[in-house]
Design a protein around this motif. Sequence first.
Motif, PDB file in Angstrom:
ATOM      1  N   GLU A 138       0.832  -1.211   0.000  1.00  0.00           N
ATOM      2  CA  GLU A 138       0.000   0.000   0.000  1.00  0.00           C
ATOM      3  C   GLU A 138       0.858   1.248   0.000  1.00  0.00           C
ATOM      4  OE1 GLU A 138      -3.896  -1.707   2.417  1.00  0.00           O
ATOM      5  OE2 GLU A 138      -2.187  -0.919   3.520  1.00  0.00           O
ATOM      6  N   SER A 139       1.913   1.240   0.818  1.00  0.00           N
ATOM      7  CA  SER A 139       2.727   2.445   0.871  1.00  0.00           C
ATOM      8  C   SER A 139       3.501   2.630  -0.444  1.00  0.00           C
ATOM      9  CB  SER A 139       3.619   2.429   2.121  1.00  0.00           C
ATOM     10  OG  SER A 139       4.937   2.200   1.804  1.00  0.00           O
ATOM     11  N   ASP A 140       3.870   1.533  -1.110  1.00  0.00           N
ATOM     12  CA  ASP A 140       4.499   1.649  -2.437  1.00  0.00           C
ATOM     13  C   ASP A 140       3.542   2.267  -3.448  1.00  0.00           C
ATOM     14  OD1 ASP A 140       6.793   0.594  -1.509  1.00  0.00           O
ATOM     15  OD2 ASP A 140       6.538  -1.395  -2.401  1.00  0.00           O
ATOM     16  N   LEU A 141       2.292   1.820  -3.389  1.00  0.00           N
ATOM     17  CA  LEU A 141       1.286   2.357  -4.315  1.00  0.00           C
ATOM     18  C   LEU A 141       1.116   3.859  -4.128  1.00  0.00           C
ATOM     19  CD1 LEU A 141      -1.821  -0.005  -4.496  1.00  0.00           C
ATOM     20  CD2 LEU A 141      -0.488   0.918  -6.395  1.00  0.00           C
ATOM     21  N   ILE A 142       1.000   4.250  -2.846  1.00  0.00           N
ATOM     22  CA  ILE A 142       0.809   5.674  -2.557  1.00  0.00           C
ATOM     23  C   ILE A 142       2.036   6.465  -3.008  1.00  0.00           C
ATOM     24  CG2 ILE A 142       0.551   7.352  -0.693  1.00  0.00           C
ATOM     25  CD1 ILE A 142      -1.268   5.428   0.706  1.00  0.00           C
ATOM     26  N   THR A 143       3.224   5.923  -2.749  1.00  0.00           N
ATOM     27  CA  THR A 143       4.447   6.604  -3.178  1.00  0.00           C
ATOM     28  C   THR A 143       4.459   6.790  -4.687  1.00  0.00           C
ATOM     29  OG1 THR A 143       5.585   5.500  -1.370  1.00  0.00           O
ATOM     30  CG2 THR A 143       6.958   6.533  -3.032  1.00  0.00           C
ATOM     31  N   GLU A 144       4.117   5.744  -5.388  1.00  0.00           N
ATOM     32  CA  GLU A 144       4.130   5.813  -6.853  1.00  0.00           C
ATOM     33  C   GLU A 144       3.135   6.858  -7.347  1.00  0.00           C
ATOM     34  OE1 GLU A 144       3.676   1.962  -8.617  1.00  0.00           O
ATOM     35  OE2 GLU A 144       3.556   2.796 -10.644  1.00  0.00           O
ATOM     36  N   TRP A 145       1.969   6.845  -6.722  1.00  0.00           N
ATOM     37  CA  TRP A 145       0.923   7.798  -7.131  1.00  0.00           C
ATOM     38  C   TRP A 145       1.386   9.234  -6.875  1.00  0.00           C
ATOM     39  CZ3 TRP A 145      -2.640  10.526  -3.665  1.00  0.00           C
ATOM     40  CH2 TRP A 145      -3.662  11.184  -4.358  1.00  0.00           C
ATOM     41  N   LEU A 146       2.029   9.455  -5.723  1.00  0.00           N
ATOM     42  CA  LEU A 146       2.482  10.808  -5.391  1.00  0.00           C
ATOM     43  C   LEU A 146       3.629  11.243  -6.300  1.00  0.00           C
ATOM     44  CD1 LEU A 146       2.263  10.616  -1.509  1.00  0.00           C
ATOM     45  CD2 LEU A 146       0.773  11.889  -3.043  1.00  0.00           C
ATOM     46  N   GLN A 147       4.492  10.284  -6.670  1.00  0.00           N
ATOM     47  CA  GLN A 147       5.590  10.656  -7.574  1.00  0.00           C
ATOM     48  C   GLN A 147       5.075  11.079  -8.937  1.00  0.00           C
ATOM     49  OE1 GLN A 147       8.368   7.401  -7.454  1.00  0.00           O
ATOM     50  NE2 GLN A 147       9.482   8.285  -5.732  1.00  0.00           N
ATOM     51  N   LEU A 148       3.898  10.608  -9.265  1.00  0.00           N
ATOM     52  CA  LEU A 148       3.288  11.042 -10.524  1.00  0.00           C
ATOM     53  C   LEU A 148       2.674  12.432 -10.379  1.00  0.00           C
ATOM     54  CD1 LEU A 148       1.444   7.805 -11.703  1.00  0.00           C
ATOM     55  CD2 LEU A 148       3.545   8.770 -12.595  1.00  0.00           C
ATOM     56  N   GLY A 149       2.706  12.973  -9.165  1.00  0.00           N
ATOM     57  CA  GLY A 149       2.122  14.280  -8.939  1.00  0.00           C
ATOM     58  C   GLY A 149       0.684  14.198  -8.465  1.00  0.00           C
ATOM     59  N   ALA A 150       0.316  13.091  -7.841  1.00  0.00           N
ATOM     60  CA  ALA A 150      -1.023  12.910  -7.265  1.00  0.00           C
ATOM     61  C   ALA A 150      -2.150  13.211  -8.250  1.00  0.00           C
ATOM     62  CB  ALA A 150      -1.169  13.769  -6.005  1.00  0.00           C
ATOM     63  N   PRO A 151      -2.188  12.511  -9.381  1.00  0.00           N
ATOM     64  CA  PRO A 151      -3.283  12.753 -10.321  1.00  0.00           C
ATOM     65  C   PRO A 151      -4.586  12.119  -9.829  1.00  0.00           C
ATOM     66  CG  PRO A 151      -1.871  10.993 -11.130  1.00  0.00           C
ATOM     67  CD  PRO A 151      -1.251  11.478  -9.855  1.00  0.00           C
ATOM     68  N   PHE A 152      -5.661  12.922  -9.800  1.00  0.00           N
ATOM     69  CA  PHE A 152      -6.941  12.393  -9.320  1.00  0.00           C
ATOM     70  C   PHE A 152      -7.798  11.872 -10.457  1.00  0.00           C
ATOM     71  CE2 PHE A 152      -5.704  15.113  -5.784  1.00  0.00           C
ATOM     72  CZ  PHE A 152      -5.929  14.259  -4.721  1.00  0.00           C
ATOM     73  N   GLY A 153      -7.521  12.381 -11.639  1.00  0.00           N
ATOM     74  CA  GLY A 153      -8.356  11.997 -12.775  1.00  0.00           C
ATOM     75  C   GLY A 153      -8.090  10.566 -13.197  1.00  0.00           C
TER      76      GLY A 153
END
Lengths: 429, 478
Positions: A232-247
């Motif tokens: 889970e923390s890897d997923l969140i890290t990856e998502w944030l490294q992308l700049g937290a895209p919500f779309g």
Amino acid sequence: MSLLLELFGRLHPMLLHLPIGMLCALGIYEFRAWRKGDPPAPRFWVLLAAGCAAFTAGSGWQLHQEPGYVENFALEWHERLGIATGIGAILCAMLYSNVTRYRKMLLLSVATMLGAGHFGGTMTHGEDFIFEPLQKLAANDATQEPASRVSYERDIAPVLKAKCSKCHSASKQKGGLRLDTPEWIRKGGEDDGPAVNVGHPDGHPILERILLDLEDEDHMPPEGKRQLTQQESDLITEWLQLGAPFGPPLAAADAAAIQRLRDSLVHVQTISAESNELYIDFAATATDINNQIVTELLMPIKDNIVELSLARAIQIDDGIMPLIAQMPRLEILSLVNTSITAASEAALKEIATVHLFGTAIQPEQPSDALATEILDEGEIKLANTECPVTGEMIDPKYTIVYQGEEIQFCCPNCPKTFWEDPEKYLGAK
Amino acid sequence: MDDHDLLLTRRHFFGLGAAGIGGLALDSLLGPDLLGLKDSVPTTGTHFRPTAKRVIYMHMEGAPSQLDLFDYKPGLQKYFNQELPESVRQGQRLTGMTSGQERFPVAPSVFKFNKYANNQDGVWLSELLPHTASLAKDMCLIRSMHTDAINHEPALTFFHTGTQQVGRASFGSWMSYGLGNANANLPAFVVMISQGAGNMQALAARMWGSGFLPSEHQGCKLRAGDDPVLYLNNPKGVSRDDRRKLLDLTNDLNEKEYQRNFDPEVRSRISQYEMAYRMQMSVPELTDISDEDDETLEMYGKDVHTQGSFASNCLRARRLAERGVRFIQLFHRGWDQHNNLPNEIKGQTSAVDRAQAALVKDLKRRGLLDDTIILWAGEFGRSVYSQGTLTKTNYGRDHHPRCFSVWLAGGGIKPGIVYGKTDDHSYNITENPVSVHDLHATMLHCLGFDHKRLGYFHQGREMRLTDVFGDVIKPILK
């Protein structure tokens, strides 16, 4: 009392290893004894195993009384099988005098214990903990499509709901923070401000909290609450490294269209290795391109463009605006030294950053080369650098104090001369 | 396989090194994740979204004096000609040029400093830099740089390649390797050199060499005059068509050679021939400044019309930046003022001050400063004690690696700040030291790279610009 109970509950993660070891050992011992026709294990060991199992089940039940646990399948079955193991182990001890029944009961208890252990592991480490490396191996074999790696909706929101919503959602907002909708996440809480740094690979307060040591008081989720699994923390890290895209995740741009651009000497670059967003620069061919060429080249990939430079393309004018208007993700646009006019000014306001130097929209402003604001001025005030008597270079060895000020001389003789008429020599200086 | 083939294959095999081959074999068997190598597998392309796309690095070769330009020490005036205390020097190794001196007399700067408004509580800068001072709100001044080397050659090599030993890849060639070029008609890494007024040190071409990286990544030197790139123009009597036919034939032969021995340098050769062919058109367009308006030329100062001057190179740097060149390296030589510093440094600052300020402002108004990192640095600092005779108006300064000042602007660097402090003698760092590796790591971060992941396997191990050192200096990032 309740404090003691709480302590008892907290012992669960440590205690649980005892019954696992003991029941497994007993099981192996009895299996061997049954095959060889030997007598069962000494009663003492069966009683000890039963005691440990019951104690562990009890502490687990107590731990569940604390808030912060999200009811789910794994938790439910961990609890049921755990209690069953505790009861089973006690029954083993009670049935000890009848060897056959005792051994059947032991078999049953070991089975329930393995089930309880599995679900317990799932709770703390996540579902695929053991087989994760193998899955990665499989994933490496398949050609990895960098497209749509992490999606807020699919991957992130469920984790936040499971691990954060107890304290940060509609029901409760610790620190004024809610993590249940994109709007609230962007708004953030009292301490850190916005929880994520949209559009940037780093500077996300939420990630800093997650990555802090468990012992740190700012670590989230707080110690004792259910922690994020590594996955889970890897997923969140990856998502944030992308700049937290919500779309919804952006699909990769059409490869044929990109190849066409490259063949036309246009620079095409994804803004990061993980992203499908594109930076397009016409620097190599700026003076040759026109509205039509650019429109034809970019139309197939218009959704993916976030940065576009048409600088120095003198043939580009307002005719490019229909294309620009169709780029939903465009953030940075350079129209420096193009023929764009004021007619496009309103439409360009939609874009976060537009560079217009050398166009009709932003006439050149002569810059004042020395526009500076001086706050303070230093001064050069050396101590006397020449001997007041002879005018020679001073030597710091020959220093006297006169009226509170240090005065230095060139040689040991000059101070004597100086004391004869200080005012004369000071005046001369 | 004949002997010739065997030789070439053998050379490439050992070029990778035993561990390289073993590592590659294991890697393909197990996949990088199982070996825990995920983070160290060299990659190209940015790792995350960059704040900068290119770098303009103005290297002041010879090492300018921080004491006379950036590191204001008014308290020194009362120590004029006094011995540098041992508590400050702490047994510091000196160069052979001053280690034999009997005295180490403190030489305060003769230049006046002014405090300019920036985005903090102001920055003190020397009167020698009036134009640069007008960048106070754009620049990030680091007063706490330090380096490992005390002489020019190793210090330059360290600054440009990340190690004092020769043979590694330079910063610009790493950029070319990691990012490729944004303009297919120009090299990704361009170098320009201007001669200063003072004592000049040798400047070796390996400061912009590609080391172990494929040689198409080395810097391309742009010269003054009618022939900016040597041997680029066709000889008399050779038409562009003839050149094309010749290249097609040569490329065919080279490609055949590549298919036989798989030497990547053959491919480099092909791509460099093609690049040179395109540069025959793009370089004259680049160096022809007749399309610049008077106001722009005026900004850079009258030297801009003198080819080979620093001002002329600054204008070219802007033209290169807007044409998508990744790494633009300017060298201005002649800062090695061991004696007669107050006079010589004036000649140096008058050559660079106006032009460098103009470059930053010109980039800014074109929107290019947002994604261009400007770095202005020498290879080390200069000593607070005078080399040679100290007089009221004259002194010299020896090399000083323990602290010096550099400034950056643009490209995601925080504007208008001062970072780091030195002691009262500008001799030791007292706050926030920044090593050369830290600076490299920070700039790579702005350019979209985790400096620990931009690497290249060579001689059995992974090579990086920052080797095994360097931390990103977060406080100077926007």
